[in-house]
Design a protein around this motif. Structure first.
Motif, short mmCIF file in Angstrom:
data_model
loop_
_atom_site.label_atom_id
_atom_site.label_comp_id
_atom_site.label_asym_id
_atom_site.label_seq_id
_atom_site.Cartn_x
_atom_site.Cartn_y
_atom_site.Cartn_z
N GLY A 123 46.47 66.48 -13.59
CA GLY A 123 45.22 67.19 -13.33
C GLY A 123 44.43 67.39 -14.61
N GLU A 124 43.34 68.14 -14.49
CA GLU A 124 42.45 68.37 -15.62
C GLU A 124 42.72 69.73 -16.23
OE1 GLU A 124 37.66 68.58 -16.65
OE2 GLU A 124 38.36 68.20 -14.62
N TYR A 125 42.83 69.74 -17.56
CA TYR A 125 43.02 71.00 -18.26
C TYR A 125 41.66 71.67 -18.44
CZ TYR A 125 44.12 74.35 -21.94
OH TYR A 125 44.27 75.50 -22.66
N GLY A 126 41.56 72.89 -18.04
CA GLY A 126 40.29 73.58 -18.20
C GLY A 126 40.46 75.08 -18.10
N VAL A 127 39.44 75.80 -18.55
CA VAL A 127 39.47 77.25 -18.52
C VAL A 127 39.17 77.72 -17.11
CG1 VAL A 127 37.05 77.45 -19.16
CG2 VAL A 127 38.60 79.32 -19.67
N GLU A 128 39.79 78.81 -16.71
CA GLU A 128 39.61 79.33 -15.35
C GLU A 128 38.32 80.13 -15.21
OE1 GLU A 128 43.08 81.47 -14.21
OE2 GLU A 128 44.39 79.72 -14.24
N SER A 129 37.85 80.72 -16.30
CA SER A 129 36.64 81.53 -16.23
C SER A 129 35.93 81.48 -17.58
CB SER A 129 36.96 82.98 -15.86
OG SER A 129 35.80 83.78 -15.90
N TYR A 130 34.77 80.82 -17.64
CA TYR A 130 34.00 80.75 -18.88
C TYR A 130 33.43 82.12 -19.24
CZ TYR A 130 34.18 75.65 -18.84
OH TYR A 130 34.60 74.35 -18.87
N TYR A 131 33.01 82.88 -18.22
CA TYR A 131 32.41 84.19 -18.51
C TYR A 131 33.45 85.15 -19.09
CZ TYR A 131 28.66 82.32 -15.61
OH TYR A 131 27.66 81.54 -15.10
N LEU A 132 34.67 85.12 -18.56
CA LEU A 132 35.71 85.98 -19.10
C LEU A 132 36.05 85.59 -20.53
CD1 LEU A 132 37.74 88.26 -18.68
CD2 LEU A 132 39.35 86.57 -17.79
N ARG A 133 36.02 84.30 -20.83
CA ARG A 133 36.29 83.84 -22.20
C ARG A 133 35.26 84.42 -23.15
NH1 ARG A 133 36.30 77.51 -23.47
NH2 ARG A 133 38.53 77.64 -23.07
#
Length: 249
Positions: free
Chosen positions: A31-41
């Protein structure tokens, strides 16, 4: 996390079945590695910078103190005895400092303090930016704010009782800023003018948006953009992709 586990399983299968590596790459997709929430970051990065703000203000106060204290040797401890008393008291207060001691404090204390603050903000932001899961970002943000208080914990544990007593009882240093003292009447008149502000008054919005908040936002954006500029490269479609990772030789 789950993505790392999937990659580990795929690589393990390729090591056990090297002759079927192409088939494994086709069938086993982590699968693709990615952040779950840009706003929380972004919020976690801002909270981290918010925790660093007192240290930056402390560096500014240190520089102002070194600049404003008299440049000559003066006692920092005095003995006072009131008339009629058998024993006096010792008081501690900030006083003049020779020029060579000011230079030593700038080189040994001020410059390393600012440099360590910059490294902490840079590395902490990169650490949060490389955290993908929501719970991981929250835990790491709390952990980083705990690390920021380690200097006070170390100082409290290692300082001698005499040094603690002197720091707790030292008097605040005040200097003449040259500004005239505002009277009660002048303060009342200024308050009366403030009540006349409307929705079209620029001063109203200057009070609603604190300058410190804007500075914190600028600092957060700076370190986030610095992370993207160092860790990513422009793609053909105008976006940003991660720098290629190579196996060490």
């Amino acid at each position: 996390d789950a993505w790392s586990t999937r990659v580990f399983v795929r690589d393990s299968l390729k090591l056990m079945l090297p002759d079927r590596a192409a088939e494994i790459d086709e069938q086993v997709d982590p699968g693709e590695y990615g952040v779950e929430s840009y706003y929380l970051r972004m919020i976690c990065c801002f909270i981290f910078v918010l925790g660093l703000w007192p240290d930056l203000c402390g560096s500014g106060d240190l520089f102002r103190l070194l600049y404003n204290v008299p440049t000559r040797a003066m006692p920092w401890m005095s003995y006072k005895k009131a008339p009629g008393e058998k024993e006096g008291s010792v008081s501690f207060h900030v006083n003049g400092m020779p020029l060579h001691w000011k230079i030593i404090n700038v080189i040994v204390v001020f410059i390393p303090k600012v440099y360590i603050w910059f490294l902490t903000a840079d590395i902490g932001t990169a650490f949060l930016m490389e955290t993908s899961t929501i719970e991981g970002m929250i835990i790491n943000a709390v952990a980083l704010n705990f690390i920021l208080g380690m200097d006070e914990t170390i100082a409290s544990a290692l300082m001698s009782p005499m040094a603690k007593h002197m720091l707790q009882n030292v008097e605040d240093y005040t200097w003449d800023s040259g500004a005239a003292v505002e009277t009660d009447r002048e303060a009342f008149q200024r308050h009366t003018q403030d009540t006349a502000w409307g929705l079209h008054s620029p001063k109203l919005y200057a009070q609603l948006v604190p300058p410190r908040l804007m500075v914190m936002l600028v600092i957060s954006i700076f370190f986030i953009c610095k992370y993207y500029s160092e860790k990513c490269t422009p793609s053909a479609d105008g976006g940003l992709v991660s720098n290629p990772i190579r196996v060490p030789k």
